[in-house]
Design an enzyme around this catalytic site. Structure first.
Site, PDB file in Angstrom:
ATOM      1  N   ASP A  67       0.817  -1.216   0.000  1.00 21.89           N
ATOM      2  CA  ASP A  67       0.000   0.000   0.000  1.00 21.89           C
ATOM      3  C   ASP A  67       0.849   1.264   0.000  1.00 21.89           C
ATOM      4  O   ASP A  67       2.072   1.203   0.132  1.00 21.89           O
ATOM      5  CB  ASP A  67      -0.955  -0.008   1.210  1.00 21.89           C
ATOM      6  N   ASN A 135      -7.154  -1.942  14.644  1.00 20.84           N
ATOM      7  CA  ASN A 135      -8.576  -2.209  14.355  1.00 20.84           C
ATOM      8  C   ASN A 135      -8.748  -3.470  13.512  1.00 20.84           C
ATOM      9  O   ASN A 135      -9.812  -3.702  12.954  1.00 20.84           O
ATOM     10  CB  ASN A 135      -9.207  -1.005  13.641  1.00 20.84           C
ATOM     11  N   HIS A 137      -7.104  -4.151  10.704  1.00 21.49           N
ATOM     12  CA  HIS A 137      -6.891  -4.005   9.266  1.00 21.49           C
ATOM     13  C   HIS A 137      -5.646  -4.772   8.802  1.00 21.49           C
ATOM     14  O   HIS A 137      -4.730  -5.016   9.588  1.00 21.49           O
ATOM     15  CB  HIS A 137      -6.855  -2.527   8.822  1.00 21.49           C
ATOM     16  N   GLU A 142      -9.582  -1.527   5.836  1.00 19.67           N
ATOM     17  CA  GLU A 142     -10.174  -1.191   7.124  1.00 19.67           C
ATOM     18  C   GLU A 142     -11.416  -2.063   7.381  1.00 19.67           C
ATOM     19  O   GLU A 142     -11.940  -2.699   6.461  1.00 19.67           O
ATOM     20  CB  GLU A 142     -10.586   0.290   7.112  1.00 19.67           C
TER      21      GLU A 142
HETATM   22  P1  PGA Z   1       2.527  -1.040  12.625  1.00 18.99           P
HETATM   23  O1  PGA Z   1       1.290  -1.055  11.652  1.00 18.99           O
HETATM   24  O2  PGA Z   1       3.435  -2.128  12.167  1.00 18.99           O
HETATM   25  O3  PGA Z   1       3.155   0.305  12.466  1.00 18.99           O
HETATM   26  O4  PGA Z   1       2.006  -1.299  13.994  1.00 18.99           O
HETATM   27  C1  PGA Z   1       0.717  -2.273  11.326  1.00 18.99           C
HETATM   28  C2  PGA Z   1      -0.462  -2.049  10.425  1.00 18.99           C
HETATM   29  O5  PGA Z   1      -1.133  -1.019  10.543  1.00 18.99           O
HETATM   30  O6  PGA Z   1      -0.730  -2.924   9.588  1.00 18.99           O
END
Ligand code: PGA
Length: 241
Positions: A67, A135, A137, A142
């Site tokens: 992404d 959350n 995701h 999301e």
């Molecule tokens: P993070 O993000 O590794 O910075 O905790 C993980 C994600 O949002 O997939």
């Protein structure tokens, strides 16, 4: 699904690299699906360390990233292209031509999505690395994202914007939209490693592993994948142990 419990972030990164290394050794032209964020940094450091020891080469390796933020150029320090270059690609012998990232500045976003989907159809990703959002995701898919989604533009939730604000000077600088592989693209990869570390991931890990397989938790979709491994540290596993 395989569920591997580890003590902490360091052990999580070691275990993940063990699996990735087997793939790299077994297939010189392996295709890796890569993620950004704090979670995979330890794994990338292991990849770099082992490359420096001469144990692996990325000369024939191809990568696809999950992404990118909409509106950030590749030179922006917060862009995921910048992240991948500074945290991995600049330190290994990969040919940048073989690295694929979404363009957050594409003039025609629909066309950028279609092109990425076409590339992914042929990509045959050997292993997809994933983090998990607070959350639930995966990539920027999301909650409530349909499981059959492919690469598309996403409005980020307030939770994701506030979680990611730590990387920006102010929360107002966090982009509100992203371009992301969809859940169906992720499910089409040959194998998946999801990494989770820290207490702020415990609820999401619980929902992904023990909750219903439902759009409320995008990561729960992974339980339908034939070869998925969750590597979860003590703090992130607190609610499933
Ligand atoms: P993070 O993000 O590794 O910075 O905790 C993980 C994600 O949002 O997939």
């Amino acid at each position: 699904m395989n569920l591997i419990f580890v003590k902490n972030y360091e052990e999580m990164s070691e275990k993940a690299y063990e699996i990735v290394k087997k793939i790299l050794i077994g297939k010189k032209n392996a295709t890796l699906g890569l993620a950004t964020g704090t979670t995979p940094l330890g794994l990338y450091n292991k990849m770099i360390e082992d490359f420096n020891l001469g144990n692996v080469s990325y000369k024939n390796v191809t990568t696809y990233n999950l992404d990118e933020y909409v509106g950030l150029s590749t030179n922006d320090e917060q862009s995921y292209t910048y992240f991948m270059r500074t945290n991995l690609f600049n330190h290994i012998d990969i040919d940048l031509k073989n690295t694929h990232l979404l363009d957050g500045m594409a003039k025609n976003m629909n066309e950028a999505c279609d092109n990425y989907n076409k590339m992914l159809e042929k990509a045959d990703i050997d292993v997809q690395i994933l983090g998990i959002g607070g959350n639930g995701h995966i990539a920027f898919n999301e909650p409530n994202e349909p499981f059959d989604s492919v690469t598309h533009i996403i409005d980020l939730t307030p939770k994701t914007i506030s979680d990611n604000a730590r990387f920006f000077t102010s929360i107002n600088d966090v982009p509100t939209r992203a371009i992301s592989m969809g859940i169906a693209n992720i499910m089409a990869t040959k194998s998946i490693i999801l990494l989770a570390s820290g207490a702020n991931k415990a609820d999401a890990v619980y929902a992904a592993v023990k909750g219903d397989i439902s759009k409320n938790c995008p990561a729960s979709a992974l339980r339908n994948h034939k070869n998925v491994t969750f590597i979860v540290d003590d703090a992130a596993a607190a609610k499933i142990k």
